[in-house]
Design an enzyme around this catalytic site. Structure first.
Site, PDB file in Angstrom:
ATOM      1  N   ASP A 126       1.876  42.742 -38.256  1.00  0.00           N
ATOM      2  CA  ASP A 126       2.168  41.510 -38.978  1.00  0.00           C
ATOM      3  C   ASP A 126       1.816  41.673 -40.462  1.00  0.00           C
ATOM      4  OD1 ASP A 126       2.823  40.375 -36.555  1.00  0.00           O
ATOM      5  OD2 ASP A 126       0.840  39.481 -36.278  1.00  0.00           O
TER       6      ASP A 126
HETATM    7  N1  URA Z   1      -0.820  41.863 -32.422  1.00  0.00           N
HETATM    8  C1  URA Z   1      -0.638  40.881 -33.323  1.00  0.00           C
HETATM    9  O1  URA Z   1      -0.767  39.726 -33.013  1.00  0.00           O
HETATM   10  N2  URA Z   1      -0.327  41.232 -34.583  1.00  0.00           N
HETATM   11  C2  URA Z   1      -0.193  42.517 -34.991  1.00  0.00           C
HETATM   12  O2  URA Z   1       0.080  42.766 -36.156  1.00  0.00           O
HETATM   13  C3  URA Z   1      -0.381  43.521 -34.036  1.00  0.00           C
HETATM   14  C4  URA Z   1      -0.696  43.181 -32.763  1.00  0.00           C
END
Ligand code: URA
Length: 237
Positions: A102
């Site tokens: 993310d």
């Molecule tokens: N899980 C999430 O919620 N975000 C990420 O970036 C990676 C794994």
């Protein structure tokens, strides 16, 4: 294995459209035989354009310390992407991120020119292990550990059993074996908690290099590349 048009494009013969034109005109041969099929997969054949041998583009495998605030995408019209952190040589070679973190997640991101390797590593069938460090809003509970262990039902799927280690009151180390969208954050939300900060420490056999600072990357060592192919169940090219 790589598509003929992709190989030629990576080797500097122009855009996909331009190389398709070259191929159509019969100027490209595989092991000496003219090939007019741009989608043909090339493995060990010798590729020539107008009789001259094509030097295959270099293969690159990188680890990046993804900083917060950049998106994991090949390209984005509005936001800065992880690709903006790479020098031209890697962009030209076709390096792509393996899976996604993310925008606000930091940590280990692998990038590779080998599309098949990337595909295998993110395949839900392979259960490649990832370790995340999470800082949470609420105090972590023993029940959360059990819930993670059991597999948390989410709206569209039930997460595979995962490991939750409580490091401090609000600091957890989470090991997951899949990589669905917002997975770790959603697992905590399902337990009535919220992730405030998320950092990926490992991806399969790789550990984030402690000498890397956020935004920096390095090429993987030969040993690391071998271990990645092994984790993907592929023969190294
Ligand atoms: N899980 C999430 O919620 N975000 C990420 O970036 C990676 C794994």
């Amino acid at each position: 294995m790589i598509r003929l048009d992709k190989l030629l494009s990576h080797a500097g013969f122009g855009s996909r459209t331009q190389v398709k034109e070259l191929i159509k005109k019969g100027r490209v041969a595989l092991d000496g035989i003219v090939c007019r099929d741009a989608s043909r997969n090339v493995e060990n054949e010798s590729v020539t354009v107008d009789g001259k041998k094509v030097q295959a583009a270099s293969a690159y495998h990188l680890m990046m310390y993804k900083p917060s605030g950049v998106v994991t995408a090949a390209d984005d019209p509005k936001q800065r992407t992880v690709m903006d952190l790479l020098p031209e040589k890697y962009l030209k070679s076709g390096c792509m991120p393996v899976g996604r973190l993310d925008k606000d997640t930091t940590g280990l991101l692998v990038l590779t020119t080998d599309g098949e390797l990337a595909h295998r590593l993110i395949s839900p069938k392979r259960h490649v292990q990832k370790v995340y460090e999470a800082i949470t809003r609420e105090v972590l509970k023993r029940e959360d550990v059990l819930a993670f262990e059991k597999g948390i039902p989410l709206k569209d799927f039930t997460a595979l059993p995962a490991e939750l280690e409580i490091v401090e009151e609000r600091v957890a180390r989470v090991t997951v074996f899949e990589g669905k969208y917002h997975q770790v954050k959603r697992m905590f939300l399902a337990c009535g908690n919220e992730v405030m900060k998320l950092h990926r420490a490992t991806f399969g056999p790789l550990q984030l290099d402690e000498h890397l600072s956020p935004g920096l990357f390095r090429e993987l060592t030969e040993e690391e590349i071998d271990s990645l192919y092994l984790a993907a169940g592929l023969e190294r090219k």
